[in-house]
Design an enzyme around this catalytic site. Structure first.
Site, PDB file in Angstrom:
ATOM      1  N   LEU A 140      10.027   9.284   0.879  1.00 31.38           N
ATOM      2  CA  LEU A 140      10.317   8.936  -0.518  1.00 31.38           C
ATOM      3  C   LEU A 140       9.350   7.842  -0.968  1.00 31.38           C
ATOM      4  CD1 LEU A 140      14.220   8.911  -0.462  1.00 31.38           C
ATOM      5  CD2 LEU A 140      12.686  10.741  -1.223  1.00 31.38           C
TER       6      LEU A 140
ATOM      7  N   GLY B 232      10.052  -1.437  -8.304  1.00 40.05           N
ATOM      8  CA  GLY B 232      10.855  -0.622  -9.208  1.00 40.05           C
ATOM      9  C   GLY B 232      10.611   0.872  -9.052  1.00 40.05           C
ATOM     10  N   ALA B 233      11.059   1.638 -10.077  1.00 36.11           N
ATOM     11  CA  ALA B 233      11.098   3.104  -9.988  1.00 36.11           C
ATOM     12  C   ALA B 233      11.831   3.456  -8.687  1.00 36.11           C
ATOM     13  CB  ALA B 233       9.697   3.724 -10.045  1.00 36.11           C
ATOM     14  N   LEU B 234      13.030   2.923  -8.594  1.00 33.57           N
ATOM     15  CA  LEU B 234      13.751   2.907  -7.317  1.00 33.57           C
ATOM     16  C   LEU B 234      14.259   4.284  -6.911  1.00 33.57           C
ATOM     17  CD1 LEU B 234      15.766  -0.408  -7.816  1.00 33.57           C
ATOM     18  CD2 LEU B 234      13.523  -0.087  -6.740  1.00 33.57           C
TER      19      LEU B 234
ATOM     20  N   HIS C 106      14.399   2.668  -1.332  1.00 33.88           N
ATOM     21  CA  HIS C 106      14.722   1.299  -1.742  1.00 33.88           C
ATOM     22  C   HIS C 106      16.224   1.030  -1.557  1.00 33.88           C
ATOM     23  CE1 HIS C 106      11.210   2.218  -4.531  1.00 33.88           C
ATOM     24  NE2 HIS C 106      10.785   1.116  -3.944  1.00 33.88           N
TER      25      HIS C 106
ATOM     26  N   GLU D 133       9.516   0.537   6.665  1.00 34.03           N
ATOM     27  CA  GLU D 133       8.459   0.909   7.621  1.00 34.03           C
ATOM     28  C   GLU D 133       7.495   1.952   7.072  1.00 34.03           C
ATOM     29  OE1 GLU D 133      10.690   1.862  11.147  1.00 34.03           O
ATOM     30  OE2 GLU D 133      10.531  -0.196  11.896  1.00 34.03           O
ATOM     31  N   LYS D 134       7.796   2.502   5.887  1.00 35.67           N
ATOM     32  CA  LYS D 134       6.820   3.404   5.265  1.00 35.67           C
ATOM     33  C   LYS D 134       5.499   2.645   5.080  1.00 35.67           C
ATOM     34  CE  LYS D 134       6.681   4.852   0.858  1.00 35.67           C
ATOM     35  NZ  LYS D 134       5.271   4.918   0.418  1.00 35.67           N
TER      36      LYS D 134
END
Ligand code: AMP
Length: 281
Positions: A184, A31-33, A37, A148-149
């Protein structure tokens, strides 16, 4: 878009889709998209008949209680974004619904899950495997989307899928960055305005190190990158490892592997930021 909070209800919601041979894409999130995302969700929506997005801050993958407590949560805003992206189901269980009893399973894939994040955050990847294996069991997706982060996380999940014989395609999606280069992350919301200004220097140093690497050794590139980031007041490198992307073990020579990635963790104040850069593929 349906919002579902229990595994049983999720199974019921997907029964008809499975019956009709619809393909299911799963995007696991905490969450906290943000737009990172969103890129995974959009890809799933374009590649599958049904997209399930899980929103669950998984306690078993946090080895630091303060990190768990401060993790940003905003289900209402998340649902609004997911609806606009065309997601079909948001699965947002409570901790009790996800873990009706303590999960004692141990997942272990050394050295993939013991190096880097595995070393700094003991138990982290075991918790990730616990929740992702449950999500796979409940959703039975055709494809699951990861960013990939979290480069090491994808490698761990690929190992888990293989060793548990789970029939799912793992789709790795590129890192989304802010215009100034900062990867991000939900944790970026925890940065003060001053910290937010210096955080992009992490990616700037990594990006410049790719050109530097052309005429310098692995060790010189490593040391220069770490020194440059540590020279910024407010940033402190926890680790920087230049690794073979397949084994995640450090390389000493650029010629050692066809695929080399640098993985970094930096403290910006108390906020732990991770990023990576590809030197060679
Ligand atoms: P999280 O909510 O942080 O657990 O992330 C959920 C998924 O989104 C993971 O597969 C992450 O790797 C992915 N993700 C997070 N940030 C980014 C980003 N900046 N770009 C691409 N994927 C991301």
């Amino acid at each position: 878009m349906q919002i579902i909070t229990t595994p049983v209800a999720l199974d019921q919601a997907l029964a008809a889709e499975r019956e009709a041979q619809k393909t299911i894409g799963l995007v696991p999130t905490m969450g906290a998209l943000h737009a990172g995302h969103a890129s995974l969700v959009s890809r799933s929506v374009s590649e599958n008949d049904v997209t399930v997005v899980s929103v669950f801050v998984n306690p078993t993958q946090f080895n630091d209680k303060r990190d768990l407590d401060s993790y940003p949560r905003n289900l209402e805003a998340d649902c609004a974004l997911l609806e606009s992206l065309g997601a079909d189901i948001v699965f947002a269980p409570t901790v009790e619904a996800a873990y009706p009893e303590p999960d004692t399973r141990q997942f272990s894939y050394p050295p993939i899950d013991t190096v880097m994040e595995g070393g700094k955050r003991p138990g982290h990847f075991n918790g990730v495997c616990q929740i992702v294996s449950k999500l796979f069991l409940w959703t039975r997706p055709d494809r699951a989307y990861f960013g990939e982060k979290d480069f090491q996380q994808i490698a761990v999940i690929r190992n888990m899928v293989e060793s548990e014989h789970i029939d799912v395609d793992i789709v790795a999606c590129p890192i989304k960055r802010a215009d100034d280069g900062l990867a991000l992350s939900s944790r970026n919301a925890l940065l003060t305005p001053e910290q937010r200004k210096i955080a992009p220097k992490i990616h700037a140093a990594l990006a410049d190190s790719v050109a530097f690497a052309a005429s310098h050794s692995v060790k010189e590139t490593h040391d220069e990158t770490v020194a440059r980031i540590n020279a910024v007041d407010g940033l402190e490198v926890e680790y920087y490892e230049i690794v073979d992307a397949r084994t995640l073990l450090p390389v000493e020579e650029w010629s050692e592997s066809p695929w080399i990635v640098g993985c970094i963790t930096v403290y910006c104040g108390k906020v732990r930021l991770i990023d990576n850069i590809c030197y060679k593929k």
